[in-house]
Scaffold this motif. Structure first.
Motif, PDB file in Angstrom:
ATOM      1  N   GLU A   1      -8.688   0.960   7.424  1.00 44.08           N
ATOM      2  CA  GLU A   1      -9.323   0.715   6.123  1.00 44.08           C
ATOM      3  C   GLU A   1      -8.421  -0.069   5.182  1.00 44.08           C
ATOM      4  N   ASN A   2      -7.120   0.082   5.343  1.00 45.99           N
ATOM      5  CA  ASN A   2      -6.165  -0.601   4.466  1.00 45.99           C
ATOM      6  C   ASN A   2      -5.556  -1.847   5.107  1.00 45.99           C
ATOM      7  N   GLY A   3      -6.059  -2.241   6.268  1.00 47.76           N
ATOM      8  CA  GLY A   3      -5.575  -3.458   6.917  1.00 47.76           C
ATOM      9  C   GLY A   3      -4.148  -3.357   7.416  1.00 47.76           C
ATOM     10  N   ILE A   4      -3.687  -2.140   7.728  1.00 45.63           N
ATOM     11  CA  ILE A   4      -2.318  -1.923   8.191  1.00 45.63           C
ATOM     12  C   ILE A   4      -2.301  -2.009   9.717  1.00 45.63           C
ATOM     13  N   LYS A   5      -1.331  -2.801  10.229  1.00 49.39           N
ATOM     14  CA  LYS A   5      -1.276  -3.077  11.668  1.00 49.39           C
ATOM     15  C   LYS A   5       0.163  -3.000  12.158  1.00 49.39           C
ATOM     16  N   PRO A   6       0.340  -2.895  13.489  1.00 53.04           N
ATOM     17  CA  PRO A   6       1.702  -3.002  14.033  1.00 53.04           C
ATOM     18  C   PRO A   6       2.347  -4.305  13.562  1.00 53.04           C
ATOM     19  N   GLY A   7       3.640  -4.216  13.248  1.00 52.59           N
ATOM     20  CA  GLY A   7       4.370  -5.363  12.699  1.00 52.59           C
ATOM     21  C   GLY A   7       4.546  -5.263  11.194  1.00 52.59           C
ATOM     22  N   ASP A   8       3.653  -4.504  10.524  1.00 50.81           N
ATOM     23  CA  ASP A   8       3.810  -4.298   9.079  1.00 50.81           C
ATOM     24  C   ASP A   8       5.049  -3.458   8.831  1.00 50.81           C
TER      25      ASP A   8
ATOM     26  N   ALA B   1      -7.413  10.997   1.637  1.00 51.60           N
ATOM     27  CA  ALA B   1      -7.027   9.605   1.856  1.00 51.60           C
ATOM     28  C   ALA B   1      -5.851   9.271   0.939  1.00 51.60           C
ATOM     29  N   GLY B   2      -4.926   8.489   1.450  1.00 50.30           N
ATOM     30  CA  GLY B   2      -3.758   8.112   0.659  1.00 50.30           C
ATOM     31  C   GLY B   2      -2.615   9.104   0.768  1.00 50.30           C
ATOM     32  N   THR B   3      -2.816  10.137   1.601  1.00 50.02           N
ATOM     33  CA  THR B   3      -1.755  11.107   1.844  1.00 50.02           C
ATOM     34  C   THR B   3      -1.515  11.200   3.345  1.00 50.02           C
ATOM     35  N   GLY B   4      -0.371  11.767   3.717  1.00 49.30           N
ATOM     36  CA  GLY B   4      -0.066  11.929   5.128  1.00 49.30           C
ATOM     37  C   GLY B   4       1.175  12.771   5.304  1.00 49.30           C
ATOM     38  N   MET B   5       1.740  12.687   6.496  1.00 51.25           N
ATOM     39  CA  MET B   5       2.979  13.386   6.807  1.00 51.25           C
ATOM     40  C   MET B   5       3.858  12.454   7.618  1.00 51.25           C
ATOM     41  N   VAL B   6       5.114  12.314   7.188  1.00 52.20           N
ATOM     42  CA  VAL B   6       6.076  11.492   7.919  1.00 52.20           C
ATOM     43  C   VAL B   6       7.032  12.434   8.641  1.00 52.20           C
ATOM     44  N   PHE B   7       7.209  12.177   9.915  1.00 52.74           N
ATOM     45  CA  PHE B   7       8.083  12.964  10.776  1.00 52.74           C
ATOM     46  C   PHE B   7       9.367  12.163  10.970  1.00 52.74           C
TER      47      PHE B   7
ATOM     48  N   ILE C   1       0.858  -1.176   0.000  1.00 51.09           N
ATOM     49  CA  ILE C   1       0.000   0.000   0.000  1.00 51.09           C
ATOM     50  C   ILE C   1       0.895   1.227   0.000  1.00 51.09           C
ATOM     51  N   ARG C   2       0.577   2.154  -0.883  1.00 53.69           N
ATOM     52  CA  ARG C   2       1.394   3.362  -0.974  1.00 53.69           C
ATOM     53  C   ARG C   2       0.673   4.550  -0.338  1.00 53.69           C
ATOM     54  N   VAL C   3       1.479   5.429   0.238  1.00 52.70           N
ATOM     55  CA  VAL C   3       0.976   6.678   0.791  1.00 52.70           C
ATOM     56  C   VAL C   3       1.925   7.787   0.364  1.00 52.70           C
ATOM     57  N   LEU C   4       1.379   8.890  -0.091  1.00 55.21           N
ATOM     58  CA  LEU C   4       2.173  10.069  -0.434  1.00 55.21           C
ATOM     59  C   LEU C   4       2.295  10.898   0.840  1.00 55.21           C
ATOM     60  N   ALA C   5       3.504  10.996   1.349  1.00 57.44           N
ATOM     61  CA  ALA C   5       3.706  11.637   2.645  1.00 57.44           C
ATOM     62  C   ALA C   5       4.611  12.855   2.531  1.00 57.44           C
ATOM     63  N   GLU C   6       4.107  13.974   3.018  1.00 63.85           N
ATOM     64  CA  GLU C   6       4.966  15.138   3.163  1.00 63.85           C
ATOM     65  C   GLU C   6       6.013  14.792   4.214  1.00 63.85           C
ATOM     66  N   THR C   7       7.224  15.313   4.057  1.00 56.97           N
ATOM     67  CA  THR C   7       8.301  14.981   4.989  1.00 56.97           C
ATOM     68  C   THR C   7       8.623  16.171   5.883  1.00 56.97           C
TER      69      THR C   7
ATOM     70  N   GLU D   1       1.546  10.300  10.117  1.00 55.39           N
ATOM     71  CA  GLU D   1       0.163  10.702  10.363  1.00 55.39           C
ATOM     72  C   GLU D   1      -0.616  10.650   9.055  1.00 55.39           C
ATOM     73  N   VAL D   2      -1.835  10.092   9.151  1.00 55.59           N
ATOM     74  CA  VAL D   2      -2.741   9.980   8.008  1.00 55.59           C
ATOM     75  C   VAL D   2      -4.150  10.301   8.506  1.00 55.59           C
ATOM     76  N   PRO D   3      -5.112  10.499   7.592  1.00 55.03           N
ATOM     77  CA  PRO D   3      -6.485  10.708   8.039  1.00 55.03           C
ATOM     78  C   PRO D   3      -6.945   9.541   8.919  1.00 55.03           C
ATOM     79  N   GLN D   4      -7.669   9.873   9.974  1.00 59.49           N
ATOM     80  CA  GLN D   4      -8.090   8.840  10.926  1.00 59.49           C
ATOM     81  C   GLN D   4      -8.854   7.715  10.233  1.00 59.49           C
ATOM     82  N   GLY D   5      -8.481   6.498  10.550  1.00 52.47           N
ATOM     83  CA  GLY D   5      -9.129   5.316   9.993  1.00 52.47           C
ATOM     84  C   GLY D   5      -8.440   4.755   8.754  1.00 52.47           C
TER      85      GLY D   5
END
Length: 161
Positions: free
Chosen positions: A134-141, A65-71, A40-46, A126-130
């Motif tokens: 919705e993408n089945g992403i969990k700790p350990g991924d 959805a599909g976007t976020g911010m990576v710190f 699953i891809r996410v476009l993340a501002e850095t 950080e991504v939109p809540q949920g």
């Protein structure tokens, strides 16, 4: 009268352009590989500087959805995030230096309560809540960390010396 309206219009247009551009950061495509090997891809501002990390998504009303911010941090550490001046509900994933998602939490808009990682981590996404759910992403991924992001910590460390 017409001149005043036109001048007001251009002032408003300039302010909107300035503030919308000022808040945008460089974007990285992150790939998250789930336990069942889906990618699953996410476009993340850095956000790599302290100023960028402190500002985050403050005052952003629309995070698609599909976007976020990576710190990005210089070293592994326990991280604390809050939602001061952030009107959009977000979810946060804490990610270690090997790219493993360690925690995922939902965050409340405008909350000053800290959301703390349970382990030392290098990144927060950080991504939109949920979106994670919705993408089945969990700790350990696993998150594939682009080479450019790996360099941020090294560059920051070199600047301190």
């Amino acid at each position: 009268m017409q001149k005043k309206i036109l001048l007001s219009f251009f002032a408003l247009l300039f302010a909107a352009t300035f503030f919308s551009c000022a808040q945008r950061l460089p974007v990285q495509t992150l790939t998250i590989t789930t336990a069942d090997q889906r990618q699953i891809r996410v476009l993340a501002e850095t956000a790599e500087t302290a100023e960028q990390r402190n500002r985050g998504f403050m005052e952003r009303k629309n995070i698609p959805a599909g976007t976020g911010m990576v710190f990005i941090f210089e070293r592994d550490q326990i991280l604390n995030f809050w939602m001061k001046n952030t009107p959009t509900p977000l979810s946060i994933a804490y990610i270690d230096s090997r790219g493993t998602i360690r925690d995922i939490f939902d965050m409340t808009p405008f909350s000053l309560s800290s959301v703390t990682s349970t382990l030392s981590v290098r990144y927060a996404l950080e991504v939109p809540q949920g979106w994670f759910t919705e993408n089945g992403i969990k700790p350990g991924d696993k998150v594939t960390i682009p080479q450019r992001m790996l360099m941020y910590g090294k560059e920051a460390s070199n600047r301190k010396q």
